[in-house]
Design a protein around this motif. Structure first.
Motif, PDB file in Angstrom:
ATOM      1  N   SER A  78       3.081   2.354 -14.852  1.00  0.00           N
ATOM      2  CA  SER A  78       3.090   1.845 -13.644  1.00  0.00           C
ATOM      3  C   SER A  78       4.341   2.268 -13.115  1.00  0.00           C
ATOM      4  O   SER A  78       5.203   2.852 -13.928  1.00  0.00           O
ATOM      5  N   ASN A  89      -1.358  -3.508 -14.252  1.00  0.00           N
ATOM      6  CA  ASN A  89      -1.995  -2.498 -13.967  1.00  0.00           C
ATOM      7  C   ASN A  89      -3.236  -2.350 -14.773  1.00  0.00           C
ATOM      8  O   ASN A  89      -4.582  -2.053 -14.396  1.00  0.00           O
ATOM      9  N   ASN A  95      -2.643  -0.923  -8.715  1.00  0.00           N
ATOM     10  CA  ASN A  95      -1.251  -0.851  -8.877  1.00  0.00           C
ATOM     11  C   ASN A  95      -0.529  -2.013  -8.242  1.00  0.00           C
ATOM     12  O   ASN A  95      -1.376  -2.935  -7.831  1.00  0.00           O
TER      13      ASN A  95
END
Ligand SMILES: [Zn+2]
Lengths: 675, 271
Positions: A78, A89, A95
């Motif tokens: 991430s 994530n 995200n």
């Protein structure tokens, strides 16, 4: 209306038949995947480069078995590569723009004050702040049994029927991420330290009386601190002591750890407590602690672990497991266990209250407990027709943080004699993970999809960068008291009416935006855009005067790397440090050290390995027992992949792909990391 | 007294024999049920059943009076005073049988505490051993000797103000072991029980006195006048767990024996 006998029979048969249809193994939506089983192991911070090296050296036979027969790849992490963010994530397939966890701390824009980003506690109790749907919630909706043990960013755990236990983010009973206590007869000057309380005690007649300090109970002025008194008797000559706390009495020789001891903080009178106990209730706060007698003579030094929630009781106002009572059921089978999030006491080692050997002993307890927990629940998983089982192992992360300096001869805190002693610690724990994996592979046999992943890798953390000091020196932060040239934690000396940008958390940088921040001055739109461009350019150009290296590899604009509903609470920039560099601890808490000492400092703490750098240089690992069909898999791909294994479509919010399905060719590595 | 106690212990042993290989809760429940029954019969034959019925009826009558005259405070006060009086009479009637009941119950309870109060050590488990010395002055020198199968894990811990010396020991395998303590050339022993079947064992051993015989039966006492006053092994407390309920054996005993006693009252026609 009264039903006739025959009607009754027919209705009964009909219900029975319907029941068979719904529950029967050969029908209903649950069977779409035909008894699929998926086992996922999470090894925090396992690094692909080190894994590869150790596999080549033949030290990780079980990982090699997976890599050769299935797939092994770096796993895109991430932005930023911090555990709470990265695991979110994984959990949501989104995200940070979607799940809203951007750093381990977030801030309230109105007053710039930081808070721990994954949960909040107020009058209504404790709530999880991570947004988005966890993939196992979708599995449950499809009737698929699942158990998710200790995954980070899931405290309090999302409400499930299946057994789950919260992990990283779960506090101790003080509400902190783990505060140890250290009782000592040595005179203290500093007082409390990072992550620990130091309590000076007096020995009289070889006896010490003190108390374990619990949380504050009640509100406002009526709040009282609850305490659990304890007594220690030390032998006049021998290095041995007896400790009595509550009804527990135990003897420890110097250098010995106790097992878990229940520690009860009484809120009501003894009589009330007895009455309540008759109906199986309690008003007390139930915690557990482990004691370590570091020294008996000549000075007395006693370490007490953070007070963990007692798994036999439901903590008030919050929850650490699903369904209710699961932690108790588990404790009945495997005994007491650490319930706090990150259980390895890195702070105690960092602050010199435990040494390397003692810290390793303590970490070993955590690992042993996790292995017992993993095996216990694995048995239930094995009995299911169709199921998902996830279990998280922390060990590789804290060990890599604390022993990273022994993997890096260039680290400023590295003594050659210790290198001998501890150089093998991290590889050793990789082999331990290998045997966990080996056990799992042997038990599940063929037909179960097995995935092993880490949230990020590791690299050396040699130099600290004081980002807020840099912002101050470059005129982006103004101070109220200019003579001081510095500010304490939480920006106490910052003049918000003249400040344009500030850094908080390990990787986040915010503009002081008009209409969003309490005293925002930067106008959204053109002015903000110009400022961001200027900051990105200047930050990426910074070099370390000591080494000549570029300190910041890449600065990400959140508008370019994030997507989703939570984007309004995102930082404006995410700072991706170069290998060897990281934001200083001071920066993370909004502190501005004096610029005369420079923007950089040697990292002389034992916390010497890290991963809060640019995502590109810190990928995690992915091992699978099926071939990987897409290049550059990333954390967000795993939720869609797992759903797909059960024949379930990913949700529209999920941005990842199925790693087992051939898809359109994707772009460069950097791009895939950013998804 | 010791002989009597030992004989009693044998009897109890016989009773619990069928439950040895089951979870202790079954033996506990069985004994609670039997106790409930015994109580019921003692009650029936030691109380004056006729008088008790009369007193109870009178109390009931007064309650009806209160309901009838609930607006007349004078009558209500008087009636309440009468209820109180009848209640006192009832208590007097109950007192004698209660005293009779207490005797067997105490024997049963003391014996039960040695079966359900604590758990024998499991192999691999540790426990604290405490030796308390009689008299005053400095602590005598004492050494511990553990037989094969038991490990002494710590140096001795001396607490002069408490006249106490402690060790932590660990059991390595199942069985009964004799720990030996040497003081001044004399050797004293204490039995250590390891293994999980339900049986009676003693936690603490004291000098030969009547209280000792009564409260700590099961092991030959230390000779009177010896330097050691008592030797104790702190076995872990036994906890009974049902769903969310966790508790002591005594709670289960009270609830279950009373439930059986009250539940069977109508069956045996007892007031
Ligand atoms: Zn970490």
């Amino acid at each position: 209306m009264r039903m006739g006998r025959r009607t009754c029979w027919i209705a009964g048969l009909a219900i029975f038949g319907l029941g068979l249809l719904v529950l029967g193994p050969s029908s209903g939506p649950a069977s779409a995947a035909g008894g699929k089983k998926v086992l996922v192991l999470g090894f925090d911070g396992m690094d692909p480069n080190l894994s590869k090296r150790l596999m080549e050296e033949g030290k990780l036979p079980n990982f090699k078995r997976l890599a050769d027969g299935g797939g092994f790849s770096k796993l895109g992490t991430s932005i930023p590569p911090q555990s709470p963010v990265a695991w979110s994530n994984f959990i949501t397939g989104q995200n940070p723009g979607g799940h809203g966890i951007f750093d381990f701390v977030a801030r309230t824009p109105e007053n710039y004050l930081p808070f721990l980003s994954t949960s909040v506690t107020d009058k209504k109790g404790t709530r999880l702040l991570r947004r988005g749907t966890a993939f196992w919630e979708i599995l449950e909706d499809h009737g698929i049994w699942n158990s998710v043990l200790r995954v980070p960013s899931n405290y309090p755990p999302v409400d499930m029927k299946g057994p789950s236990l919260s992990g990283m983010g779960t506090p101790d009973i003080l509400g902190t991420y783990g505060t140890f206590s250290f009782y000592t007869t040595e005179p203290q000057v500093g007082g409390d330290v990072e992550g620990g309380k130091i309590i000076e005690v007096k020995m009289r007649n070889n006896m010490i009386e003190s108390s374990l300090v619990g949380p504050r109970i009640g509100e406002g002025g009526d709040a009282v601190k609850v305490e659990a008194p304890f007594t220690v008797w030390v032998d006049p000559e021998e290095a041995v002591a007896k400790i009595r706390v509550g009804d527990e009495e135990f003897v420890l020789a110097q250098g010995e750890w106790s097992d878990w001891k229940p520690v009860e903080f009484k809120v009501m009178s003894k009589g009330m407590e007895i009455l309540l106990s008759l109906v199986g209730q309690t008003s007390s706060l139930h915690s557990i602690a482990r004691f370590y007698l570091k020294e008996a003579h000549p000075e007395f030094n006693l370490y007490v672990s953070p007070l963990n929630f007692d798994p036999f009781y439901s903590p008030p106002g919050t929850s650490i497991c699903t369904p209710d009572g699961y932690s108790k059921k588990l404790a009945k089978e495997i005994g007491y266990f650490y319930t706090q999030g990150m259980a390895e006491d890195t702070w105690a080692l960092n602050e010199g209250r435990l040494n390397e050997k003692e810290f390793l002993q303590q970490s070993e307890f955590v690992l042993q407990e996790r292995i017992r927990m993993f095996r216990c629940e694995l048995e239930h998983f094995l009995q299911k027709e169709q199921a998902l089982y996830f279990c998280y192992f922390s060990t590789t992360d804290p060990l890599s943080h604390m022993f990273g300096r022994f993997m890096d001869p260039g680290h400023p805190l590295n003594y050659p004699d210790e290198f001998e002693k501890y150089g093998d610690v991290i590889p050793h724990y990789y082999t331990r993970m290998d045997s966990v994996l080996g056990y799992a592979l042997d038990r599940v046999g063929e037909g179960t999809t097995v995935m092993v992943l880490s949230d990020h890798g590791f690299t050396s953390y040699r130099r600290s960068f004081h980002l807020n000091t840099w912002l101050y020196e470059n005129g982006y932060i103004q101070l109220r008291d200019k003579r001081k040239k510095s500010s304490g934690e939480f920006f106490v000396n910052v003049d918000w009416r003249k400040t344009r940008a500030y850094a908080l958390g390990i990787n986040c940088l915010y503009l002081n935006l008009k209409g969003r921040e309490g005293y925002g001055i930067v106008k959204p739109g053109y002015e903000a855009d110009q400022l961001l461009a200027e900051l990105v350019e200047k930050l990426e150009a910074i070099t370390d005067p000591k080494t000549g290296e570029q300190a910041i590899l890449r600065v990400y604009r959140s508008s370019e790397v994030y997507s989703g509903d939570a984007i309004e609470s995102a930082p404006d920039l995410v700072v991706g440090y170069n290998a060897g560099y990281r934001a200083s601890w001071e920066t993370a808490l909004g502190k501005i050290p004096n610029p005369e000492k420079g923007f950089f400092g040697d990292n002389l703490k034992k916390w010497s390995g890290d991963h809060c750098m640019a995502a590109e240089i810190i990928p995690g690992v992915l091992f699978t027992n099926k071939p990987l069909r897409i290049p550059d898999p990333s954390l967000v791909d795993l939720a869609p992949t797992i759903l797909n294994e059960f024949g379930i479509e990913k949700t529209p919010e999920m941005i990842g792909r199925n790693v087992f399905a051939e898809g359109p060719e994707t772009g460069s590595r950097v791009e895939s990391v950013m998804r | 007294m010791f002989a009597f106690n030992n004989a009693l212990a044998r009897m109890f042993d016989l009773f619990y024999t069928p439950f040895r290989s089951f979870h202790p809760v079954w033996g506990l429940l069985a004994m609670s049920a039997v106790t409930g029954l015994i109580l019921l019969f003692i009650w029936k034959y030691t109380t004056n059943q006729k008088q008790m019925k009369a007193v109870k009826d009178r109390i009931k009558m007064h309650f009806i009076e209160i309901r009838l005259y609930q607006d007349d405070m004078g009558i209500i006060w008087k009636t309440q005073a009468r209820i109180l009086k009848q209640n006192l009479r009832y208590i007097v009637l109950v007192l004698v049988p209660a005293l009779v009941i207490i005797v067997p119950v105490v024997f049963i309870l003391v014996d039960m505490d040695h079966r359900f109060g604590r758990e024998a050590l499991e192999p691999g488990e540790s426990a604290l051993v405490k030796v308390k010395f009689a008299g005053r002055g400095g602590l005598p020198e004492v050494t511990i000797r553990a037989p094969e199968g038991v490990v002494v894990e710590t140096p001795r811990l001396r607490i002069p103000v408490e006249r106490e010396v402690d060790w932590r020991i660990r059991a390595e395998r199942e069985g009964d072991f004799d720990l030996a303590f040497v003081v001044d050339g004399d050797t004293y022993t204490k039995r250590l029980t390891v293994g999980n079947s339900t049986r009676r064992f003693s936690f603490i051993k004291g000098q030969a006195t009547v209280e000792e015989a009564f409260f700590n039966p099961g092991e030959d006492p230390l000779p009177k006048g010896s330097l050691i006053e008592s030797i104790e092994i702190t076995y872990p407390e036994m906890r009974f767990r049902f769903e969310s309920w966790v508790g002591h054996w005594l709670t289960l005993f009270c609830v279950f024996s009373l439930a059986v006693g009250f539940g069977l009252k109508p069956v045996f026609n007892v007031e």
